[in-house]
Design an enzyme around this catalytic site. Structure first.
Site, PDB file in Angstrom:
ATOM      1  N   SER A  14       0.871  -1.185   0.000  1.00  0.00           N
ATOM      2  CA  SER A  14       0.000   0.000   0.000  1.00  0.00           C
ATOM      3  C   SER A  14       0.905   1.230   0.000  1.00  0.00           C
ATOM      4  O   SER A  14       1.021   1.952   0.974  1.00  0.00           O
ATOM      5  CB  SER A  14      -0.922  -0.015   1.219  1.00  0.00           C
ATOM      6  OG  SER A  14      -0.183   0.047   2.414  1.00  0.00           O
ATOM      7  N   GLU A  24       1.166  -9.499   7.082  1.00  0.00           N
ATOM      8  CA  GLU A  24       2.050  -9.110   8.187  1.00  0.00           C
ATOM      9  C   GLU A  24       1.882 -10.022   9.404  1.00  0.00           C
ATOM     10  O   GLU A  24       2.240  -9.657  10.515  1.00  0.00           O
ATOM     11  CB  GLU A  24       1.813  -7.649   8.572  1.00  0.00           C
ATOM     12  CG  GLU A  24       2.231  -6.690   7.464  1.00  0.00           C
ATOM     13  CD  GLU A  24       2.170  -5.222   7.860  1.00  0.00           C
ATOM     14  OE1 GLU A  24       1.718  -4.924   8.992  1.00  0.00           O
ATOM     15  OE2 GLU A  24       2.554  -4.393   7.046  1.00  0.00           O
ATOM     16  N   ASP A  69       1.415   8.540   6.753  1.00  0.00           N
ATOM     17  CA  ASP A  69       2.295   7.530   6.147  1.00  0.00           C
ATOM     18  C   ASP A  69       2.321   7.813   4.644  1.00  0.00           C
ATOM     19  O   ASP A  69       3.246   8.459   4.153  1.00  0.00           O
ATOM     20  CB  ASP A  69       1.783   6.122   6.464  1.00  0.00           C
ATOM     21  CG  ASP A  69       2.569   5.042   5.731  1.00  0.00           C
ATOM     22  OD1 ASP A  69       3.638   5.351   5.205  1.00  0.00           O
ATOM     23  OD2 ASP A  69       2.116   3.876   5.667  1.00  0.00           O
ATOM     24  N   LYS A  79       9.655   5.359   7.259  1.00  0.00           N
ATOM     25  CA  LYS A  79      10.071   4.130   6.576  1.00  0.00           C
ATOM     26  C   LYS A  79      11.258   4.489   5.679  1.00  0.00           C
ATOM     27  O   LYS A  79      11.076   5.189   4.673  1.00  0.00           O
ATOM     28  CB  LYS A  79       8.938   3.603   5.691  1.00  0.00           C
ATOM     29  CG  LYS A  79       7.703   3.119   6.425  1.00  0.00           C
ATOM     30  CD  LYS A  79       6.576   2.861   5.428  1.00  0.00           C
ATOM     31  CE  LYS A  79       5.379   2.184   6.072  1.00  0.00           C
ATOM     32  NZ  LYS A  79       4.191   2.205   5.176  1.00  0.00           N
ATOM     33  N   HIS A  94       8.371  -1.083   9.662  1.00  0.00           N
ATOM     34  CA  HIS A  94       8.732  -2.090   8.659  1.00  0.00           C
ATOM     35  C   HIS A  94       7.858  -1.886   7.411  1.00  0.00           C
ATOM     36  O   HIS A  94       7.034  -0.968   7.365  1.00  0.00           O
ATOM     37  CB  HIS A  94       8.479  -3.491   9.245  1.00  0.00           C
ATOM     38  CG  HIS A  94       7.005  -3.767   9.411  1.00  0.00           C
ATOM     39  ND1 HIS A  94       6.459  -5.019   9.457  1.00  0.00           N
ATOM     40  CD2 HIS A  94       5.942  -2.916   9.509  1.00  0.00           C
ATOM     41  CE1 HIS A  94       5.157  -4.936   9.586  1.00  0.00           C
ATOM     42  NE2 HIS A  94       4.821  -3.669   9.629  1.00  0.00           N
TER      43      HIS A  94
HETATM   44  C1  PEP Z   1       1.785   0.570   5.969  1.00  0.00           C
HETATM   45  O1  PEP Z   1       0.940   0.995   5.185  1.00  0.00           O
HETATM   46  O2  PEP Z   1       2.057   1.192   7.009  1.00  0.00           O
HETATM   47  C2  PEP Z   1       2.516  -0.674   5.651  1.00  0.00           C
HETATM   48  C3  PEP Z   1       3.440  -1.163   6.482  1.00  0.00           C
HETATM   49  O3  PEP Z   1       2.181  -1.295   4.521  1.00  0.00           O
HETATM   50  P1  PEP Z   1       3.013  -1.272   3.167  1.00  0.00           P
HETATM   51  O4  PEP Z   1       4.398  -1.701   3.502  1.00  0.00           O
HETATM   52  O5  PEP Z   1       2.284  -2.239   2.276  1.00  0.00           O
HETATM   53  O6  PEP Z   1       2.968   0.148   2.675  1.00  0.00           O
HETATM   54 MG    MG Z   2       0.532   2.774   6.638  1.00  0.00          MG
END
Ligand code: PEP
Ligand code: MG
Length: 401
Positions: free
Chosen positions: A41, A202, A302, A327, A355
């Site tokens: 996502s 996850e 995010d 991230k 993660h």
């Molecule tokens: C997130 O959206 O916070 C997540 C960990 O998912 P992805 O790594 O698929 O973005």
């Molecule tokens: Mg997220």
């Protein structure tokens, strides 16, 4: 610090997709490997990961030839060189995955040269004295026990249902979260049949639910039965950019109900990735008097912020969030990820290191979360090897390793 050799290859991530692993040797003979995770996502403004085969080719034919035998003063010097070598805003020429893998391997090799744990080296590179009275030195664990959205084949709109232990140590946090996780699995199997305890991307449980709040009812019931309900907070990653078929008004109603019934600590990406305005509205209505970690409800960006300081500045100007997900692979180098943490601290936001849904067994992100003294660390369920690697690394860190 001179690099004497650099090789790269494709390895599998936890979804069976190819990703990148590098092995780097410094001229002093110290060798380190690093592999990078991949999101599903993903935010539209994330740095661009290239297909693994292409990224591997770029590391071998472009990056290796340019960095071998060159002297780099420190991590920032290497990362700045790689960013300039790429030359694009989104790292689309060499690939954010190619650059980050080299960046982490260099970081690890430098830590080994200094004979210090990786988190300690990260703290040195981060270069800011961490005030123990304003930030916790022990990130709280954000344990994703129910998976939905793009991370599961079920009917849940929200992507992650998070248990956030409120205890003193990692070991205790893991223990509390794991007990609830197991009790929830058993309750799901009893209520919905054995297949209900199957796992999503996850490691959280991923059956169909009656509605988007039923997971909270069941998590709360499992915690209460174990007398652990007072030792946890709850949260979600709505990952709303990828929610289909729900109007903003319906989402808002759901959040109102969620907040009223469960008083969650944390909501990530409540609205779509460019909806700065509605992020600001939910933050203003629910944060309470405190700021950042002291807020009553953390609203985290995010996909909204993508570990990108330009996006963060926008979110800050619009008062959209009081917390952020960090991230490293959203931005593509260790130095830039550290800059994002630094800026978040300047803004007074809570920092949650995370993660990705497609992980390898590389446990770098655990050292990163601890190294920057993040307020939270989102690392999936305490199940599946690639998640467990991070939990077990935290336990080691707590023992001083
Ligand atoms: C997130 O959206 O916070 C997540 C960990 O998912 P992805 O790594 O698929 O973005
Ligand atoms: Mg997220």
């Amino acid at each position: 610090m001179k690099v004497s050799s650099l090789s790269a290859r494709q390895i599998l991530d936890s979804r069976g997709q190819w990703t990148v692993e590098v092995a780097l040797t410094l001229q002093n003979g110290v060798r380190a490997t690093a592999s990078v995770p991949q999101g599903k996502s993903t935010g539209a403004t994330e740095a661009r990961a290239l297909p693994a085969a292409m990224a591997v080719r770029n590391i071998k034919s472009v990056i290796a030839t340019r960095i071998i035998h060159k002297d780099f003063l420190d991590q920032a010097a290497l990362d700045e060189f790689l960013v300039r070598l790429d030359g694009t805003k989104a790292k689309s020429r060499l690939g954010a995955n190619a650059i980050l893998a080299v960046s982490i391997a260099f970081l690890r090799a430098t830590a080994r040269t200094k004979k210090v744990p990786l988190w300690k080296h990260i703290r040195d590179v981060y270069g800011i004295w961490v005030d123990p009275t304003t930030t916790t030195l022990h990130p709280r664990l954000f344990m994703n026990v129910v998976n939905g959205g793009l991370h599961a084949g079920n009917n849940l709109h929200f992507q992650e249902y998070l248990v956030i232990p409120r205890v003193r140590t990692f070991a205790e946090s893991v223990d509390v979260g794991t007990k609830i996780y197991h009790a929830l699995g058993a309750a799901l199997a009893r209520a919905k049949g054995h297949g209900a305890a199957n796992l999503g991307d996850e490691g959280g449980f991923a059956p169909n639910f009656k509605d988007d709040l039923e997971p909270f009812r069941m998590i709360h019931a499992a915690a209460k039965k174990l007398k652990l309900d007072k030792k946890i907070d709850l949260g979600i990653d709505a990952a709303a950019t990828d929610i289909k078929g729900m109007t903003r008004a319906r989402l808002n109603n759901l959040y109102k109900k969620l907040i009223k019934e469960y008083a969650p600590l944390y909501i990530e990406d409540p609205f779509s990735e460019n909806d700065f305005k509605n992020f600001a509205a939910i933050t203003a209505a629910n944060a309470g008097a405190g700021a950042g970690v002291k807020s009553k409800l953390w609203i985290a960006g995010d996909d909204l912020t993508t570990t990108n300081t330009d996006r963060m500045a926008l979110a800050h100007a619009k008062k959209s969030v009081n917390a952020i997900i960090i991230k490293p692979n959203q931005i593509g180098s260790v130095t830039e990820a550290l800059n994002a943490v630094r800026l978040a601290r300047e803004y007074g936001w809570a920092v949650v290191v995370s993660h990705r849904s497609g992980e390898t067994n590389d446990d770098f992100i655990a050292d990163f979360a601890y190294g920057v003294a993040a307020d939270g660390f989102k690392l999936g369920a305490p199940a599946r090897g690639e998640r467990v690697a991070k939990y077990n690394r935290l336990l080691e860190i707590e023992e001083g390793k």
